[in-house]
Scaffold this active site. Structure first.
Site, PDB file in Angstrom:
ATOM      1  N   TYR A 100      17.806   2.745 -25.519  1.00 28.62           N
ATOM      2  CA  TYR A 100      16.558   1.984 -25.484  1.00 28.62           C
ATOM      3  C   TYR A 100      16.690   0.760 -24.586  1.00 28.62           C
ATOM      4  O   TYR A 100      15.797   0.461 -23.780  1.00 28.62           O
ATOM      5  CB  TYR A 100      16.149   1.559 -26.893  1.00 28.62           C
ATOM      6  CG  TYR A 100      14.863   0.768 -26.901  1.00 28.62           C
ATOM      7  CD1 TYR A 100      13.643   1.404 -26.703  1.00 28.62           C
ATOM      8  CD2 TYR A 100      14.870  -0.614 -27.064  1.00 28.62           C
ATOM      9  CE1 TYR A 100      12.456   0.691 -26.683  1.00 28.62           C
ATOM     10  CE2 TYR A 100      13.691  -1.334 -27.050  1.00 28.62           C
ATOM     11  CZ  TYR A 100      12.489  -0.684 -26.855  1.00 28.62           C
ATOM     12  OH  TYR A 100      11.311  -1.407 -26.814  1.00 28.62           O
ATOM     13  N   SER A 138      11.036  -6.180 -23.413  1.00 28.70           N
ATOM     14  CA  SER A 138      11.643  -6.514 -24.697  1.00 28.70           C
ATOM     15  C   SER A 138      12.862  -7.386 -24.453  1.00 28.70           C
ATOM     16  O   SER A 138      13.454  -7.368 -23.369  1.00 28.70           O
ATOM     17  CB  SER A 138      12.056  -5.219 -25.411  1.00 28.70           C
ATOM     18  OG  SER A 138      12.940  -5.467 -26.474  1.00 28.70           O
TER      19      SER A 138
END
Length: 316
Positions: free
Chosen positions: A141, A117
């Site tokens: 995250y 990501s």
């Protein structure tokens, strides 16, 4: 493939099947609302029931099914969940990755694509992100993705595993049932004639990518890796290279749905999130010949159409 019943997997699997591939999917939970289940794709692939945490199952699946290419898309993908359960997120995203890569190494898998990501880059004053930016996640995250990338690079550089890292902007498209995310959340709220609640101050900036463009990206990279194993260890950014704020994107969706009168509510309660993130996808264009087939406007149109059908069927 891990994460086959998720947003991205639900679009990659059908395309692989259409191209004649034999797909084996690791499926942890039943997902009756997934595109794969709803549209009958699970009946056309082999499913292995189990978890990324089961290293014995991973090794057996790789060995018995003769896997040549692994798409590692399985992960805990929600920023909010990561803040509530950082340990579970690290277990899924980091430990799950090294267990999969080790099983692939032992089985002699030819190539592995690991879903990362833009969050792996962390906060940076120098934007857009290029692939050689330092990985400096600070929030749960983001850290899980920084670590995922480092583990993948280790397996490629130290053990010669042909693994590449895919860093996409925020994915959107039909099949995403996490309505806490902006685009599906706006669409559902609008269908319900409700104002959408923006958690931030509306000025956070993100890069986005329509899910079918992301599926094309993964398949383009897989084909290039098969032709050129020297790509092992490299990372590729994929995004639309746009810079909308959350408020701008919300207003765009409302306008496309003919409801510009339905004003969003800016709550300004978001915390522990990066304010601006966007990618440079020049490497993917130059090295892979990739470019978005749909882009933002057509992607949003297709997404809105999908959710209108889905929500009508579900009565919500």
């Amino acid at each position: 493939m891990t994460g086959a019943t998720g947003l991205l997997g639900s679009w990659v699997v059908p395309e692989l099947v259409r191209r004649g591939a034999e797909v084996v999917a690791l499926v942890r939970d039943g997902a009756p609302r997934s595109i794969l289940a709803r549209d009958g794709w699970l009946d056309r692939i082999v499913t292995v029931r189990g978890s990324l945490s089961d290293d014995g199952l991973l090794r057996r699946a790789f060995a018995e099914d003769g896997i040549e290419t692994a798409f590692h898309l399985g992960a805990q993908t929600l920023v909010g969940v990561a803040k509530v359960d950082p340990v579970g997120t690290l277990e899924a995203n980091v430990r799950g990755t090294w267990l999969l890569l080790e099983a692939a190494r032992q089985a002699g898998v030819k190539q592995v694509l690991v879903a990362s990501s833009d969050k792996a880059y962390g906060d940076s004053a120098n934007l857009p992100y290029f692939e050689d930016h330092p990985l400096q996640g600070r929030f749960p995250y983001d850290v899980s993705k920084s670590c995922t990338d480092l583990v993948t690079t280790m397996y490629a550089r130290t053990f010669g595993l042909c693994a590449c890292i895919v860093r996409c902007g925020n994915l959107f498209g039909g099949g995403d049932l996490n309505f806490s995310r902006l685009i599906p959340g706006v669409i559902r709220a609008t269908v319900r004639n409700e104002p959408f609640l923006i958690r931030s101050d509306g000025k956070f900036v993100r890069d986005f990518l329509y899910v079918e463009d992301a599926a094309d990206a993964y398949l383009a990279l897989a084909e290039k890796m098969a032709a050129d194993p020297a790509l092992a260890g490299e990372a590729f950014n994929f995004g639309l290279e746009l810079r909308p704020t959350m408020l701008e994107l919300t207003e765009k969706v409302l306008a496309m749905m003919g409801r510009s009168d339905l004003r969003p509510v800016v709550q300004n309660i978001a915390s522990a999130e990066i304010r601006e993130q966007y990618l440079d996808a020049g490497k993917a264009r130059a090295r892979l010949g990739w470019k978005p087939r749909y882009g933002m406007d057509e992607g949003l149109k297709r997404t809105i159409d999908w959710y209108r059908r889905f929500l009508a069927e579900e009565g919500s």
